[in-house]
Motif scaffolding. Structure first.
Motif, mmCIF file in Angstrom:
data_model
loop_
_atom_site.group_PDB
_atom_site.id
_atom_site.type_symbol
_atom_site.label_atom_id
_atom_site.label_comp_id
_atom_site.label_asym_id
_atom_site.label_seq_id
_atom_site.Cartn_x
_atom_site.Cartn_y
_atom_site.Cartn_z
ATOM 1 N N UNK A 26 -16.392 -49.643 141.618
ATOM 2 C CA UNK A 26 -17.823 -49.521 140.871
ATOM 3 C C UNK A 26 -18.405 -48.486 142.028
ATOM 4 N N UNK A 27 -18.503 -49.661 143.646
ATOM 5 C CA UNK A 27 -19.085 -49.209 144.351
ATOM 6 C C UNK A 27 -18.675 -48.001 144.979
ATOM 7 N N UNK A 28 -17.013 -48.029 144.639
ATOM 8 C CA UNK A 28 -16.380 -46.413 145.936
ATOM 9 C C UNK A 28 -16.721 -45.830 144.761
ATOM 10 N N UNK A 29 -17.150 -45.504 143.510
ATOM 11 C CA UNK A 29 -16.862 -44.365 143.155
ATOM 12 C C UNK A 29 -18.093 -44.019 142.938
ATOM 13 N N UNK A 30 -19.761 -44.526 142.944
ATOM 14 C CA UNK A 30 -20.328 -44.310 143.317
ATOM 15 C C UNK A 30 -20.842 -43.257 144.519
ATOM 16 N N UNK A 31 -20.421 -43.812 145.579
ATOM 17 C CA UNK A 31 -20.147 -43.349 146.622
ATOM 18 C C UNK A 31 -19.010 -41.980 146.377
ATOM 19 N N UNK A 32 -18.675 -41.762 146.039
ATOM 20 C CA UNK A 32 -17.144 -40.292 145.203
ATOM 21 C C UNK A 32 -17.984 -39.567 144.646
ATOM 22 N N UNK A 53 -27.460 -36.284 147.635
ATOM 23 C CA UNK A 53 -26.305 -36.682 147.896
ATOM 24 C C UNK A 53 -25.932 -37.971 148.816
ATOM 25 N N UNK A 54 -27.042 -38.077 149.638
ATOM 26 C CA UNK A 54 -26.926 -39.098 151.222
ATOM 27 C C UNK A 54 -27.602 -40.423 149.865
ATOM 28 N N UNK A 55 -28.975 -40.399 149.238
ATOM 29 C CA UNK A 55 -29.498 -41.568 148.528
ATOM 30 C C UNK A 55 -27.648 -41.827 147.693
ATOM 31 N N UNK A 59 -27.015 -45.757 147.418
ATOM 32 C CA UNK A 59 -26.832 -46.702 146.861
ATOM 33 C C UNK A 59 -24.929 -47.331 146.460
ATOM 34 N N UNK A 60 -24.206 -46.499 146.437
ATOM 35 C CA UNK A 60 -23.102 -47.075 146.451
ATOM 36 C C UNK A 60 -22.127 -47.746 147.176
ATOM 37 N N UNK A 61 -23.042 -47.655 148.799
ATOM 38 C CA UNK A 61 -22.669 -48.097 149.863
ATOM 39 C C UNK A 61 -23.776 -49.964 149.232
ATOM 40 N N UNK A 62 -24.622 -49.477 149.021
ATOM 41 C CA UNK A 62 -25.298 -51.493 148.498
ATOM 42 C C UNK A 62 -24.396 -52.313 147.778
ATOM 43 N N UNK A 63 -23.756 -51.066 146.284
ATOM 44 C CA UNK A 63 -23.028 -52.260 145.634
ATOM 45 C C UNK A 63 -21.158 -52.417 146.262
ATOM 46 N N UNK A 64 -21.466 -51.491 146.934
ATOM 47 C CA UNK A 64 -19.641 -52.037 147.693
ATOM 48 C C UNK A 64 -19.919 -53.002 148.396
ATOM 49 N N UNK A 65 -21.084 -53.061 149.261
ATOM 50 C CA UNK A 65 -21.512 -53.834 150.657
ATOM 51 C C UNK A 65 -22.764 -55.141 150.554
ATOM 52 N N UNK A 66 -23.915 -54.774 149.109
ATOM 53 C CA UNK A 66 -24.462 -55.618 149.311
ATOM 54 C C UNK A 66 -24.211 -56.216 147.951
ATOM 55 N N UNK A 67 -23.882 -55.148 146.450
ATOM 56 C CA UNK A 67 -24.168 -56.735 145.548
ATOM 57 C C UNK A 67 -22.773 -56.824 145.454
ATOM 58 N N UNK A 68 -21.413 -56.270 145.755
ATOM 59 C CA UNK A 68 -20.083 -57.285 145.175
ATOM 60 C C UNK A 68 -19.486 -58.688 145.862
ATOM 61 N N UNK A 69 -20.307 -58.380 147.524
ATOM 62 C CA UNK A 69 -19.984 -60.179 148.051
ATOM 63 C C UNK A 69 -20.928 -60.877 146.789
ATOM 64 N N UNK A 70 -22.212 -60.413 147.379
ATOM 65 C CA UNK A 70 -22.613 -61.072 146.561
ATOM 66 C C UNK A 70 -22.117 -61.868 145.506
ATOM 67 N N UNK A 96 -28.131 -49.377 137.485
ATOM 68 C CA UNK A 96 -28.956 -48.892 138.113
ATOM 69 C C UNK A 96 -28.721 -47.654 139.079
ATOM 70 N N UNK A 97 -27.612 -48.680 139.574
ATOM 71 C CA UNK A 97 -27.025 -47.625 140.891
ATOM 72 C C UNK A 97 -26.140 -46.279 140.080
ATOM 73 N N UNK A 98 -25.242 -47.234 138.742
ATOM 74 C CA UNK A 98 -24.653 -45.823 138.380
ATOM 75 C C UNK A 98 -25.257 -44.786 137.489
ATOM 76 N N UNK A 99 -26.133 -44.979 136.671
ATOM 77 C CA UNK A 99 -26.659 -45.005 136.251
ATOM 78 C C UNK A 99 -27.703 -43.773 137.266
ATOM 79 N N UNK A 100 -28.297 -43.373 138.288
ATOM 80 C CA UNK A 100 -28.494 -42.687 138.951
ATOM 81 C C UNK A 100 -28.153 -41.828 139.850
ATOM 82 N N UNK A 101 -26.983 -42.289 139.769
ATOM 83 C CA UNK A 101 -25.670 -41.411 140.261
ATOM 84 C C UNK A 101 -25.138 -40.739 139.274
#
Length: 113
Positions: A26-32, A53-55, A59-70, A96-101
């Motif tokens: 999911x995080x990689x998809x948002x990052x892509x 795009x930066x925002x 968001x993708x990095x937040x999912x990948x590096x923040x939410x996924x490990x938690x 919310x991250x996926x919807x915003x993306x």
């Protein structure tokens, strides 16, 4: 043990790993999506879309590096405790991250026409 008795084996538990991989995807998809928006922004020299795009990438990095490990640690803890696996707050944040993306991607496609 005689040859006719079946050997009892404990099942290998892979749920935490599968869950972690799903959150990473999911995080990689948002990052892509952020990368694709950035590509369009650079191609059309649109600075506003570059910020979008930066925002999205953040968001993708937040999912990948923040939410996924938690979520991975939470699944392991709940599995050990025998508790339910649901995590509505984390799921809401990822949704919310996926919807915003998705909204950013739709905006980029409609803007760059």
């Amino acid at each position: 043990m005689t040859p006719t008795q079946p050997v009892e084996r404990q099942p290998v538990e892979t749920q935490p790993e599968r869950t972690a991989l799903a959150w990473q995807r999911t995080g990689l998809g948002v990052l892509a999506i952020g990368g694709l928006i950035a590509h369009g922004a650079v191609e059309h020299e649109d600075r506003v879309l570059l910020v979008v795009a930066g925002t999205v990438a953040l968001l993708g990095l937040g999912v990948l590096g923040g939410l996924a490990p938690v979520r991975y640690r939470e699944v392991q803890r709940r599995r050990t405790a025998g508790a339910a696996m649901a995590a509505p707050k984390l799921l809401t944040a990822a949704t919310a991250a996926v919807l915003l993306a998705a909204i950013a991607a739709a905006t980029a496609v409609l803007t760059l026409r």
